[in-house]
Motif scaffolding. Structure first.
Motif, mmCIF file in Angstrom:
data_model
loop_
_atom_site.group_PDB
_atom_site.id
_atom_site.type_symbol
_atom_site.label_atom_id
_atom_site.label_comp_id
_atom_site.label_asym_id
_atom_site.label_seq_id
_atom_site.Cartn_x
_atom_site.Cartn_y
_atom_site.Cartn_z
ATOM 1 N N ASN A 65 0.826 -1.211 0.000
ATOM 2 C CA ASN A 65 0.000 0.000 0.000
ATOM 3 C C ASN A 65 0.858 1.259 0.000
ATOM 4 O O ASN A 65 0.568 2.227 -0.701
ATOM 5 C CB ASN A 65 -0.930 0.002 1.209
ATOM 6 C CG ASN A 65 -2.051 -1.022 1.080
ATOM 7 O OD1 ASN A 65 -2.426 -1.395 -0.031
ATOM 8 N ND2 ASN A 65 -2.580 -1.473 2.196
ATOM 9 N N GLU A 66 1.948 1.239 0.769
ATOM 10 C CA GLU A 66 2.827 2.403 0.852
ATOM 11 C C GLU A 66 3.554 2.675 -0.473
ATOM 12 O O GLU A 66 3.764 3.830 -0.853
ATOM 13 C CB GLU A 66 3.873 2.200 1.952
ATOM 14 C CG GLU A 66 3.306 2.234 3.370
ATOM 15 C CD GLU A 66 4.389 2.005 4.415
ATOM 16 O OE1 GLU A 66 5.592 2.079 4.057
ATOM 17 O OE2 GLU A 66 4.042 1.750 5.578
ATOM 18 N N LEU A 67 3.929 1.599 -1.172
ATOM 19 C CA LEU A 67 4.750 1.755 -2.371
ATOM 20 C C LEU A 67 3.946 1.717 -3.668
ATOM 21 O O LEU A 67 4.514 1.831 -4.757
ATOM 22 C CB LEU A 67 5.821 0.655 -2.414
ATOM 23 C CG LEU A 67 6.829 0.640 -1.256
ATOM 24 C CD1 LEU A 67 7.847 -0.475 -1.449
ATOM 25 C CD2 LEU A 67 7.523 1.985 -1.106
ATOM 26 N N ARG A 68 2.637 1.597 -3.548
ATOM 27 C CA ARG A 68 1.801 1.517 -4.743
ATOM 28 C C ARG A 68 1.983 2.745 -5.639
ATOM 29 O O ARG A 68 2.098 2.628 -6.862
ATOM 30 C CB ARG A 68 0.328 1.377 -4.333
ATOM 31 C CG ARG A 68 -0.598 0.919 -5.452
ATOM 32 C CD ARG A 68 -2.037 0.860 -4.942
ATOM 33 N NE ARG A 68 -2.180 -0.022 -3.804
ATOM 34 C CZ ARG A 68 -2.456 -1.324 -3.887
ATOM 35 N NH1 ARG A 68 -2.630 -1.867 -5.085
ATOM 36 N NH2 ARG A 68 -2.590 -2.055 -2.803
ATOM 37 N N SER A 69 2.021 3.920 -5.026
ATOM 38 C CA SER A 69 2.142 5.153 -5.811
ATOM 39 C C SER A 69 3.521 5.292 -6.448
ATOM 40 O O SER A 69 3.712 6.076 -7.379
ATOM 41 C CB SER A 69 1.866 6.373 -4.923
ATOM 42 O OG SER A 69 2.831 6.474 -3.893
ATOM 43 N N GLN A 70 4.500 4.520 -5.938
ATOM 44 C CA GLN A 70 5.846 4.543 -6.514
ATOM 45 C C GLN A 70 6.053 3.435 -7.552
ATOM 46 O O GLN A 70 7.157 3.255 -8.056
ATOM 47 C CB GLN A 70 6.886 4.404 -5.389
ATOM 48 C CG GLN A 70 6.809 5.506 -4.349
ATOM 49 C CD GLN A 70 7.764 5.279 -3.183
ATOM 50 O OE1 GLN A 70 8.932 4.928 -3.387
ATOM 51 N NE2 GLN A 70 7.294 5.480 -1.969
#
Length: 240
Positions: free
Chosen positions: A179-184
């Protein structure tokens, strides 16, 4: 050619995963706590005609060791395309959480959970330098809460309860990190090799290492980058 780091790759499923991924054209770093064991594994692959591998010393329970490995990768390749957190220990059985020693519990979590977390944190800067980075955490069915609550749960799983807890924690880390790295655009997934015959279970598993490595390799070669925060087994998904 993608650059892959596999922790605990000097033997067992990690070694076979390295062999299969290297055979598919990836350059694989075989992570090992003992560099001599890692080099022996690399030499074994070289002797079989697999040359796109190298040994690297990394103890996932030691931050300094992880940092040195990161510095070596930064110097040699500059970026990391795939991190496979495979290093793990099973612990002495039986290990019911009701009475397993706290020291033994902490030892299991130090490798199986905290080791993966701190390796990922330290390697993330290298992963971010890749054009298509991804992370795979090698888990276990015993870490599935759904399967543990099922009437089909094997009775002998109680002998591995603490190991299962460490893998449940790893599964939770996978979801939160995904979830934290989805945007990356950094996919993070879990995979279980299944009950594979390795020294982790005194070679009692019913799957060969070739079979156990297969779902890891399939996930590693997946090109659909929208797949993240999932838990896979051979043949499909597992419920958390």
């Amino acid at each position: 050619m993608r650059t892959v780091l596999i922790t605990g790759a000097n033997k067992g499923i990690g070694f076979e995963t390295a062999r299969q991924l290297a055979a598919l054209g990836n350059f694989v770093y075989l992570g090992s706590r003992d560099i001599l064991s890692g080099q022996k594994a690399a030499d074994q692959l070289n002797a079989s005609g697999v040359n796109n591998v190298a040994a690297i010393q990394i103890d996932v329970t030691n931050i300094n060791s992880i940092s040195k490995a990161k510095a070596q990768l930064d110097s040699e390749v500059g970026a990391l395309d795939l991190l496979i957190n495979n290093a793990g220990i099973s612990g002495a059985q039986p290990q019911q959480v009701a009475d397993y020693s706290m020291e033994a519990i902490r030892t299991l979590f130090e490798t199986n959970f905290f080791g993966a977390v701190q390796t990922t944190q330290i390697m993330l800067p290298l992963l971010r330098k890749s054009s298509a980075p991804s992370i795979i955490n090698v888990s276990s069915e015993i870490g599935s809460l759904t399967m543990n609550m099922s009437a089909e749960r094997p009775p002998n799983w109680s002998n591995f309860s603490t190991y299962g807890c460490s893998k449940t924690a790893l599964n939770g880390f996978t979801v939160m990190l995904a979830n934290e790295l989805r945007s990356q655009n950094i996919p993070v997934n879990c995979v279980t090799p299944g009950y594979t015959a390795t020294d982790l279970n005194q070679f009692k598993g019913f799957k060969t290492v070739e079979e156990g490595a297969k779902p890891i390799v399939v996930l590693a070669m997946l090109t659909d980058r929208t797949v993240t925060g999932k838990f896979f087994k051979d043949g499909g998904e597992i419920r958390w």
